[in-house]
Structure formats: C-alpha cells, structure tokens
Write a protein that holds these residues in place. Structure first.
Motif, PDB file in Angstrom:
ATOM      1  N   UNK A  41       0.829  -1.188   0.000  1.00  0.00           N
ATOM      2  CA  UNK A  41       0.000   0.000   0.000  1.00  0.00           C
ATOM      3  C   UNK A  41       0.875   1.255   0.000  1.00  0.00           C
ATOM      4  N   UNK A  42       0.271   2.366  -0.394  1.00  0.00           N
ATOM      5  CA  UNK A  42       0.989   3.639  -0.296  1.00  0.00           C
ATOM      6  C   UNK A  42       1.436   3.839   1.152  1.00  0.00           C
ATOM      7  N   UNK A  43       2.653   4.308   1.334  1.00  0.00           N
ATOM      8  CA  UNK A  43       3.230   4.349   2.676  1.00  0.00           C
ATOM      9  C   UNK A  43       3.861   5.698   2.984  1.00  0.00           C
ATOM     10  N   UNK A  44       4.425   5.805   4.191  1.00  0.00           N
ATOM     11  CA  UNK A  44       5.064   7.037   4.638  1.00  0.00           C
ATOM     12  C   UNK A  44       6.571   6.984   4.552  1.00  0.00           C
ATOM     13  N   UNK A  45       7.128   6.197   3.632  1.00  0.00           N
ATOM     14  CA  UNK A  45       8.589   6.102   3.513  1.00  0.00           C
ATOM     15  C   UNK A  45       9.222   7.475   3.306  1.00  0.00           C
ATOM     16  N   UNK A 421      -1.880  10.399   5.014  1.00  0.00           N
ATOM     17  CA  UNK A 421      -3.056  10.241   5.867  1.00  0.00           C
ATOM     18  C   UNK A 421      -3.425   8.766   6.012  1.00  0.00           C
ATOM     19  N   UNK A 422      -2.490   8.009   6.581  1.00  0.00           N
ATOM     20  CA  UNK A 422      -2.683   6.591   6.840  1.00  0.00           C
ATOM     21  C   UNK A 422      -3.165   5.882   5.567  1.00  0.00           C
ATOM     22  N   UNK A 423      -4.194   5.073   5.628  1.00  0.00           N
ATOM     23  CA  UNK A 423      -4.564   4.295   4.446  1.00  0.00           C
ATOM     24  C   UNK A 423      -5.282   5.114   3.376  1.00  0.00           C
ATOM     25  N   UNK A 424      -5.503   6.396   3.634  1.00  0.00           N
ATOM     26  CA  UNK A 424      -5.965   7.292   2.585  1.00  0.00           C
ATOM     27  C   UNK A 424      -4.802   7.785   1.728  1.00  0.00           C
TER      28      UNK A 424
END
Length: 464
Positions: A41-45, A421-424
């Motif tokens: 999933x899109x992440x905060x890397x 924004x987390x899983x958004x």
C-alpha cells in the motif's frame, strides 16, 4: 482570548505521517512500515520529508504567526531495540526540531506516541503484552531526560480510541485484529501505560504539564426517549469516557466495566494497576475534534463497524454499530458532510467543550481540527475557501464555549502541511500548506494559510 498567557494558535503533525526517512540514521522499523510494505500500500517512507525539511516547515509556521507546533516523537527512531538502547541520531534530530521551534518563537507541544509502535515490540504481541507498557515508560523517560529542559507541554498518547479500535477491534489498521477481548486488553494496557508515564513525569519533577490527546466525538441522540438516552451512554463510554474518565479522574467508568464483565474476562486488571491509574491523572486534556456522533438504540443483528479509511474511492459512509449498545446515524435530514462522509457540525465542539470542562475542570487544548479534501497542488495560492469556512466556524464555536466558561487554551489546525493520511495515502489533504508529492515536495501555502496568519495577527492585537 485568554488573560493568563498567550493563547496557542498552532498546527499539528505526526511523525509517521510527515517525517519520511523511514530507515535513515539508525531508525528501527515500525509496525506501520511492516504493515504497509507487506500489503503493498501507499506508505510514509518519504511522506512530506519533514525529517530533512523541518527547519523550512517551522519557519513557515512562524511566518504564519503560529506560536505553537504540535508534533510527535517516533519511538523506533529513538529506541533501537527491546533492550532499550538509545539511537543518539534520533534524539539529536528531535533536539534540533525543538531548538528550531524555540528559535522561531514557537512553543513545542510534544506527543510521545502517535501510533508508530516499534515492530520489534509488535513481534512480542504489541499492546496485548504488558511488557510493552513498561517499555513505553522507559522510552518516555528518555524523552523527558533529553528534551525536558526545553519542552513544557507533553501528551502521553494520541487518540487511544482510534489505534486500539482500528487495530484490535475493527482490524483495518495494524496489527489487523478483530476481537473484542483483545481490544479490551490492549485498551487497558494503553491507559495503564499513560498513567505510568504521568507518574514518571511527576517523580522526575520535569517542568511543565502532561496530558493526553483524545479523538473527541460528543454524542447526541435522535430523540429524548429513555432507550435513546441509554444508547447515548453506551456510545459516550465507547467514544469518550474510557479515555477521558480514566486519564482525568483515574476511574474507568464503572457501568462500562460492569457491562463488559458480563461477557469478557477482565481478570487481567490488577488492583495495583488500578491504583496507579487512580493516583496519576493528567494536567490537561487535548481534544481532536472533527465531528459529533449521532446515535439511536441498537436494532440490528450482528455487531458491525465500518470505518471510512481506505482512500477517496471508498464510497460507504463511516458508521459504528455495536450490538446491544447503539447505532450511529448518518442520514439525519440536513446533515452536512465532507467528501469522506464525516459530518460538519461546529456546534458539537461548542457544546462538547462545555461538557468536558464541566465534567473534569481541567484546561483544554483543541489539538486537532481540520478538513480533508482532494486538492490539485498546481496553483499558488491554492484556493481552499471551504477550509477557511470550516476553521472559522469551529474557532467561533471555541470562542462561544470560552465565553460560557470553558477553559480552552489553544487551537491546533490539522495539519501544518499536507501529509500522509494513513490508508488514505496522500490524496486526502488537510494541510494549510500544500505539498507537491508528485514532483519536488515543494511547499505551496494555501489561501487558508494566509487567512489563519491574518486571523492570528488580529487576535494577538486584541489580546493586548
């Protein structure tokens, strides 16, 4: 607005949501790193790359007349392993952030835990393991020792309701469990850890104040019947009281415990732990307000909870249904909602602030308030009149509550700039400042940034 000291007009972020640098300078893996990487999933890397651009961001806050910045510390950036070895590079990073705040005349308002548990502790059961509460307290002590000479405002946890319910009851956040018994155990361990953290703060005689930040959702009913009022009490216990009563009064609501004890095993709650909770209450309450919860009596078959946190394409409205307790209502006539289905209801904040102050008689900070939308970051400034309208109406509600006697001492817009924004992912934008995630992460102030800057200037003049 406040005669005792300058009112805090600031904005807020969270470590995982803005810093990036997920594996730089010795940082350990967090449970969100593992969860999002494994799920592809899109992440905060990278997120907003605040780790490398914090000084630019803080200077922009100062140019916006903000006098406080609420941010969180990443536990896995500071503590390397279960043995508690300190990552000096992580401590030095946050020390630089605090120093930059003070240099620009901004009060650092520090949250110790905003959801990014180290993966090495998740591997040992996460918040189901009492040892994690002990490790959290050791982490907090390191933060107090290293930063406590410059930080005056601390919060133990951000939104226990959300990370406990989403991680252990609903299962849409890591660790992805769906078990009421486990959720109860995790919730208790978190609130016990919070009380132990307060105890360490008091025993160490550190300067300033320590509180907790709660995802506040005042409860209304669809009518005045006895059945609805009972449903409201159940909803209030679920949404608010198990955090605020426990943190502010040192008491878990007795009717909540009595009801849970009929169906679940509560024997893990020891009298020693309950004494620690009773003896170590907070100095203030931070309230994150986005909407109220409107409820009716429970009518459906099985328990179901639907949470809107899976991206802009998710069309189902967020709702909570708890068997034998209550159902959330989302189709009330005239209800104004955001694109994500969250009701816009400023008067809930006014009435909620009064209720919280009258219950606990503690200072209150509105630690998050904002609106998430899909925005194109391709013009300067971004025209976000909807965000200005949202902020104006909610700040007016705060002023009205203060006029009626609530002791509110600060307002933090969520968020300082666009972030993950987390899983958004990054498509749900809350920032006063736009971030160009598609290109160079440049910062582009939105119209709301200028509005907030000018509003603060007027309020500061009025205070004098």
């Amino acid at each position: 607005m406040n005669a005792r000291s300058p009112f805090f007009w600031g904005s807020a972020t969270a470590s995982y949501q803005c810093e990036g640098a997920w594996n730089e300078a010795g940082k350990a893996e967090s449970l969100w790193d593992r969860y999002l990487h494994e799920a592809h999933l899109e992440n905060g890397d990278v997120a907003s790359d605040h780790y490398h651009r914090y000084r630019e961001d803080i200077e922009l806050m100062a140019k916006g007349n903000q006098n406080a910045y609420r941010f969180s510390l990443s536990w896995p950036r500071i503590i390397l392993n279960r043995e508690g070895d300190v990552n000096e590079a992580g401590v030095e990073f946050y020390s630089r952030v605090v120093d930059a705040c003070l240099e620009f005349g901004i009060e650092p308002y520090v949250t110790l835990y905003h959801w990014d548990l180290p993966q090495y502790w998740q591997d040992e059961g996460g918040w189901l393991n009492p040892a994690v509460a002990d490790a959290y307290v050791r982490f907090a002590r390191v933060c107090f020792d290293r930063l406590g000479d410059r930080v005056r405002y601390w919060a133990t946890f951000n939104e226990p309701k959300w990370f406990v319910a989403s991680g252990y009851l609903i299962g849409n956040y890591p660790p992805g469990l769906n078990d009421p018994q486990l959720a109860i155990r995790a919730a208790f361990n978190v609130m016990y850890a919070s009380a132990c953290c307060v105890q360490v703060f008091r025993d160490g005689r550190f300067q300033g104040e320590i509180g907790i930040v709660h995802s506040f959702s005042p409860v209304d009913g669809i009518d005045e019947t006895l059945e609805t009022r009972i449903a409201m009490r159940y909803a209030d216990n679920y949404c608010n009281n198990w955090i605020m009563d426990t943190a502010a009064k040192g008491e878990i609501p007795i009717d909540l415990l009595a009801d849970l004890n009929k169906r679940y095993d509560l024997s893990f709650m020891s009298s020693r732990q309950l004494d620690v909770i009773a003896d170590n209450t907070v100095d203030f309450l931070g309230l994150n307000y986005y909407s109220r919860t409107l409820v009716k009596p429970y009518t459906r078959g099985e328990t179901s909870i639907v949470v809107n946190n899976t991206g802009a394409s998710f069309k189902e409205k967020p709702r909570v249904v708890l068997k034998d307790w209550f159902e959330q209502v989302l189709d009330d006539p005239g209800m104004e909602v955001t694109a994500w289905g969250t009701e816009i209801y400023p008067d809930g904040l006014r009435r909620g602030l009064l209720d919280v102050y009258n219950r606990y008689h503690l200072p209150i900070y509105v630690t998050e308030n904002g609106i998430g939308v899909v925005e194109e970051i391709n013009a300067e400034p971004i025209d976000d009149e909807y965000r200005i309208s949202f902020m104006r109406s909610h700040i007016e509600a705060i002023k009205a509550a203060m006029h009626e006697g609530a002791d509110v001492r600060g307002y933090f817009a969520w968020s300082s700039f666009d972030l993950y924004s987390w899983k958004n992912g990054c498509e749900k934008r809350y920032g006063l400042i736009g971030v160009d995630f598609d290109r160079d992460l440049r910062r582009i102030p939105k119209k709301s940034f200028g509005w907030y800057r000018d509003f603060i200037a007027r309020e500061s003049t009025a205070e004098k």
